[in-house]
Motif scaffolding. Structure first.
Motif, PDB file in Angstrom:
ATOM      1  N   THR A   1      54.132  35.684 -33.893  1.00 57.09           N
ATOM      2  CA  THR A   1      53.648  34.342 -34.215  1.00 57.09           C
ATOM      3  C   THR A   1      52.832  34.398 -35.494  1.00 57.09           C
ATOM      4  O   THR A   1      52.008  35.300 -35.673  1.00 57.09           O
ATOM      5  CB  THR A   1      52.768  33.776 -33.081  1.00 57.09           C
ATOM      6  OG1 THR A   1      53.500  33.792 -31.847  1.00 57.09           O
ATOM      7  CG2 THR A   1      52.329  32.351 -33.389  1.00 57.09           C
TER       8      THR A   1
ATOM      9  N   GLY B   1      57.301  15.824 -31.562  1.00 54.50           N
ATOM     10  CA  GLY B   1      56.546  17.057 -31.349  1.00 54.50           C
ATOM     11  C   GLY B   1      56.116  17.734 -32.622  1.00 54.50           C
ATOM     12  O   GLY B   1      55.341  18.690 -32.588  1.00 54.50           O
TER      13      GLY B   1
ATOM     14  N   TRP C   1      49.794  25.014 -39.564  1.00 51.05           N
ATOM     15  CA  TRP C   1      51.171  25.130 -39.089  1.00 51.05           C
ATOM     16  C   TRP C   1      51.394  26.532 -38.535  1.00 51.05           C
ATOM     17  O   TRP C   1      50.581  27.439 -38.743  1.00 51.05           O
ATOM     18  CB  TRP C   1      52.165  24.840 -40.215  1.00 51.05           C
ATOM     19  CG  TRP C   1      51.954  25.671 -41.447  1.00 51.05           C
ATOM     20  CD1 TRP C   1      51.055  25.451 -42.444  1.00 51.05           C
ATOM     21  CD2 TRP C   1      52.649  26.874 -41.795  1.00 51.05           C
ATOM     22  NE1 TRP C   1      51.134  26.437 -43.406  1.00 51.05           N
ATOM     23  CE2 TRP C   1      52.115  27.326 -43.029  1.00 51.05           C
ATOM     24  CE3 TRP C   1      53.674  27.607 -41.205  1.00 51.05           C
ATOM     25  CZ2 TRP C   1      52.563  28.480 -43.669  1.00 51.05           C
ATOM     26  CZ3 TRP C   1      54.130  28.763 -41.838  1.00 51.05           C
ATOM     27  CH2 TRP C   1      53.574  29.178 -43.061  1.00 51.05           C
TER      28      TRP C   1
ATOM     29  N   ASP D   1      48.384  23.828 -29.252  1.00 53.00           N
ATOM     30  CA  ASP D   1      49.806  23.496 -29.252  1.00 53.00           C
ATOM     31  C   ASP D   1      50.587  24.296 -30.290  1.00 53.00           C
ATOM     32  O   ASP D   1      51.801  24.460 -30.171  1.00 53.00           O
ATOM     33  CB  ASP D   1      50.004  22.004 -29.518  1.00 53.00           C
ATOM     34  CG  ASP D   1      49.559  21.160 -28.335  1.00 53.00           C
ATOM     35  OD1 ASP D   1      49.752  21.603 -27.193  1.00 53.00           O
ATOM     36  OD2 ASP D   1      49.012  20.065 -28.556  1.00 53.00           O
ATOM     37  N   LEU D   2      49.917  24.794 -31.318  1.00 57.90           N
ATOM     38  CA  LEU D   2      50.619  25.528 -32.370  1.00 57.90           C
ATOM     39  C   LEU D   2      51.013  26.936 -31.946  1.00 57.90           C
ATOM     40  O   LEU D   2      51.884  27.553 -32.562  1.00 57.90           O
ATOM     41  CB  LEU D   2      49.761  25.596 -33.636  1.00 57.90           C
ATOM     42  CG  LEU D   2      49.502  24.273 -34.363  1.00 57.90           C
ATOM     43  CD1 LEU D   2      48.711  24.522 -35.633  1.00 57.90           C
ATOM     44  CD2 LEU D   2      50.810  23.563 -34.693  1.00 57.90           C
TER      45      LEU D   2
ATOM     46  N   PRO E   1      51.688  17.323 -33.828  1.00 53.04           N
ATOM     47  CA  PRO E   1      52.430  16.214 -33.227  1.00 53.04           C
ATOM     48  C   PRO E   1      52.596  15.015 -34.150  1.00 53.04           C
ATOM     49  O   PRO E   1      51.813  14.803 -35.070  1.00 53.04           O
ATOM     50  CB  PRO E   1      51.586  15.853 -32.000  1.00 53.04           C
ATOM     51  CG  PRO E   1      50.201  16.287 -32.370  1.00 53.04           C
ATOM     52  CD  PRO E   1      50.377  17.524 -33.187  1.00 53.04           C
TER      53      PRO E   1
ATOM     54  N   ARG F   1      55.928  24.776 -35.963  1.00 48.94           N
ATOM     55  CA  ARG F   1      55.107  23.697 -35.404  1.00 48.94           C
ATOM     56  C   ARG F   1      54.159  23.197 -36.488  1.00 48.94           C
ATOM     57  O   ARG F   1      53.372  23.966 -37.037  1.00 48.94           O
ATOM     58  CB  ARG F   1      54.331  24.187 -34.181  1.00 48.94           C
ATOM     59  CG  ARG F   1      55.230  24.493 -32.987  1.00 48.94           C
ATOM     60  CD  ARG F   1      54.401  25.000 -31.791  1.00 48.94           C
ATOM     61  NE  ARG F   1      55.201  25.087 -30.593  1.00 48.94           N
ATOM     62  CZ  ARG F   1      55.934  26.148 -30.236  1.00 48.94           C
ATOM     63  NH1 ARG F   1      55.954  27.214 -31.020  1.00 48.94           N
ATOM     64  NH2 ARG F   1      56.637  26.145 -29.119  1.00 48.94           N
TER      65      ARG F   1
ATOM     66  N   TRP G   1      65.281  17.155 -29.961  1.00 48.60           N
ATOM     67  CA  TRP G   1      65.075  18.580 -29.745  1.00 48.60           C
ATOM     68  C   TRP G   1      65.736  18.953 -28.422  1.00 48.60           C
ATOM     69  O   TRP G   1      65.447  18.407 -27.389  1.00 48.60           O
ATOM     70  CB  TRP G   1      63.579  18.865 -29.678  1.00 48.60           C
ATOM     71  CG  TRP G   1      63.269  20.307 -29.522  1.00 48.60           C
ATOM     72  CD1 TRP G   1      63.199  21.024 -28.368  1.00 48.60           C
ATOM     73  CD2 TRP G   1      62.982  21.222 -30.565  1.00 48.60           C
ATOM     74  NE1 TRP G   1      62.899  22.311 -28.626  1.00 48.60           N
ATOM     75  CE2 TRP G   1      62.748  22.464 -29.958  1.00 48.60           C
ATOM     76  CE3 TRP G   1      62.900  21.116 -31.944  1.00 48.60           C
ATOM     77  CZ2 TRP G   1      62.418  23.599 -30.702  1.00 48.60           C
ATOM     78  CZ3 TRP G   1      62.572  22.228 -32.673  1.00 48.60           C
ATOM     79  CH2 TRP G   1      62.342  23.442 -32.048  1.00 48.60           C
TER      80      TRP G   1
ATOM     81  N   THR H   1      60.623  28.754 -34.083  1.00 48.99           N
ATOM     82  CA  THR H   1      60.108  27.395 -33.950  1.00 48.99           C
ATOM     83  C   THR H   1      58.931  27.202 -34.892  1.00 48.99           C
ATOM     84  O   THR H   1      57.942  27.929 -34.817  1.00 48.99           O
ATOM     85  CB  THR H   1      59.655  27.105 -32.513  1.00 48.99           C
ATOM     86  OG1 THR H   1      60.753  27.312 -31.618  1.00 48.99           O
ATOM     87  CG2 THR H   1      59.170  25.669 -32.387  1.00 48.99           C
TER      88      THR H   1
ATOM     89  N   GLY I   1      53.917  28.053 -25.924  1.00 48.91           N
ATOM     90  CA  GLY I   1      55.364  27.949 -25.825  1.00 48.91           C
ATOM     91  C   GLY I   1      55.958  29.152 -25.139  1.00 48.91           C
ATOM     92  O   GLY I   1      55.271  29.928 -24.477  1.00 48.91           O
TER      93      GLY I   1
ATOM     94  N   ARG J   1      58.041  19.489 -34.717  1.00 47.36           N
ATOM     95  CA  ARG J   1      58.626  20.814 -34.709  1.00 47.36           C
ATOM     96  C   ARG J   1      59.920  20.869 -35.520  1.00 47.36           C
ATOM     97  O   ARG J   1      60.627  19.877 -35.643  1.00 47.36           O
ATOM     98  CB  ARG J   1      58.932  21.264 -33.271  1.00 47.36           C
ATOM     99  CG  ARG J   1      57.711  21.369 -32.383  1.00 47.36           C
ATOM    100  CD  ARG J   1      58.105  21.742 -30.953  1.00 47.36           C
ATOM    101  NE  ARG J   1      58.914  20.679 -30.332  1.00 47.36           N
ATOM    102  CZ  ARG J   1      59.419  20.776 -29.100  1.00 47.36           C
ATOM    103  NH1 ARG J   1      59.235  21.873 -28.390  1.00 47.36           N
ATOM    104  NH2 ARG J   1      60.121  19.771 -28.598  1.00 47.36           N
TER     105      ARG J   1
END
Length: 322
Positions: free
Chosen positions: A207, A293, A243, A197-198, A258, A255, A4, A253, A201, A295
């Motif tokens: 989103t 990640g 997701w 984490d989703l 992980p 996601r 990435w 992006t 960023g 992603r």
């Protein structure tokens, strides 16, 4: 392994497409912990909208859309646009936004903008960001009003139940207008550690989050069911429970969480579909995967189309495992 990063984007995208391109030497990436983002336990207006919204989404909701209108205004060169701006400027902004921006909402208040401006002194152009959610308990939404807006008219409009404001609540301290929001963080998405984490960023114009994979007939297209089933079987996809897709200025992006060994397979699913399948390339192109990640990154060929495909869930990379 494709990595990435901006320098590897073109080479990785071409390699996924089957072109003869020598890949760079892999760069080891450190393993990621289950969650690297501290989840808020109270609404914080200083956080990015998608992260701040987690405290407002009911715990049983299954989908979330967030549209950051302030970010969209900035991207389109109208950062100071409000209901006080000239009508022609406001109309021109929305024409450009609907044609060029990855809007997951075109503004809940817009159908009653004329009445709101005439009788209450505010419009959709005073909304900083807006979120919508749905699940077993029903649908709901939250909008944060811009700093500096006099809330007197908003209070009256909510009391009068104008348009979508019927049944809404106004929290003047947080400047939030909501319908069906979680009563507190303890009963919200902020209790799900996987979500941090989703939605974290870089700044995003919008989103999308879903807490379930997408049925193949939706993700792949009903007309591509046979080829789609073969594609997902051959790809050996892992289960997918949660997701997200975040839309930046020109990049999107995805996601998946992980340490996903199936990100390359998920990226390739669309390539096996016939032309009758969802035209993913009209919105998402030059895919590059990051298994550590979890992603998948895309260049958006058309941000508005990318947003529509996401709302329709016509996304092969989010298909349920066979």
């Amino acid at each position: 392994m494709r990595i990435w990063g901006g320098t590897a984007l073109l080479a990785a995208a071409l390699a996924v497409g089957g072109c003869s391109v020598e890949e760079p030497e892999p760069v080891p990436a450190p393993p990621l912990p289950t969650s690297t983002v501290a989840l808020p336990q109270a609404f914080d207006p200083e956080l990015a909208p998608a992260l701040a919204t987690l405290t407002l989404v009911p715990a049983d909701a299954t989908t979330l859309t967030v549209t950051d209108f302030d970010q969209v205004r900035l991207q389109l060169g109208e950062p100071l646009l409000t209901s006080a701006s000239p009508p022609a400027a406001r109309a021109a902004f929305w024409r450009r936004a609907e044609a060029r921006a990855p809007l997951l909402s075109t503004g809940r208040l817009r159908p009653v903008d004329a009445r709101l401006l005439r009788d209450y002194g505010f419009t959709q152009d005073d909304v900083a960001w807006e979120a919508g959610f749905s699940g077993p308990s029903g649908q709901g939404w939250v909008a944060r009003l811009r700093d500096g807006l006099d809330l007197t008219g908003v209070r009256r409009a909510v009391g009068d139940g104008v348009g979508p404001l019927a049944g809404a609540e106004l929290d003047e301290e947080t400047r939030l207008v909501s319908v069906g929001a979680a009563p507190d963080a303890a009963s919200s998405w902020a209790q799900d550690d996987e979500l941090g984490d989703l939605v974290a960023g870089a700044a995003a114009g919008a989103t999308y989050v879903e807490r379930a994979c997408v049925p193949p007939e939706t993700a792949l297209g009903a007309d591509a069911a046979t080829a789609g089933a073969a594609a997902t079987t051959e790809a050996e996809l892992d289960d997918l429970e949660t997701w997200s897709v975040s839309f930046g200025g020109s990049l999107a992006t995805v996601r998946l969480g992980p340490s996903r060994d199936d990100v390359f397979d998920r990226l390739r699913v669309a390539e096996a579909l016939p032309s009758t399948g969802p035209a993913l390339a009209r919105g998402f192109t030059q895919g590059v995967a990051d298994p550590v990640g979890g992603r998948i990154g895309f260049v958006m060929a058309d941000p508005a189309v990318a947003a529509r495909l996401t709302l329709q869930r016509r996304l092969p990379f989010a298909a349920c495992a066979p």
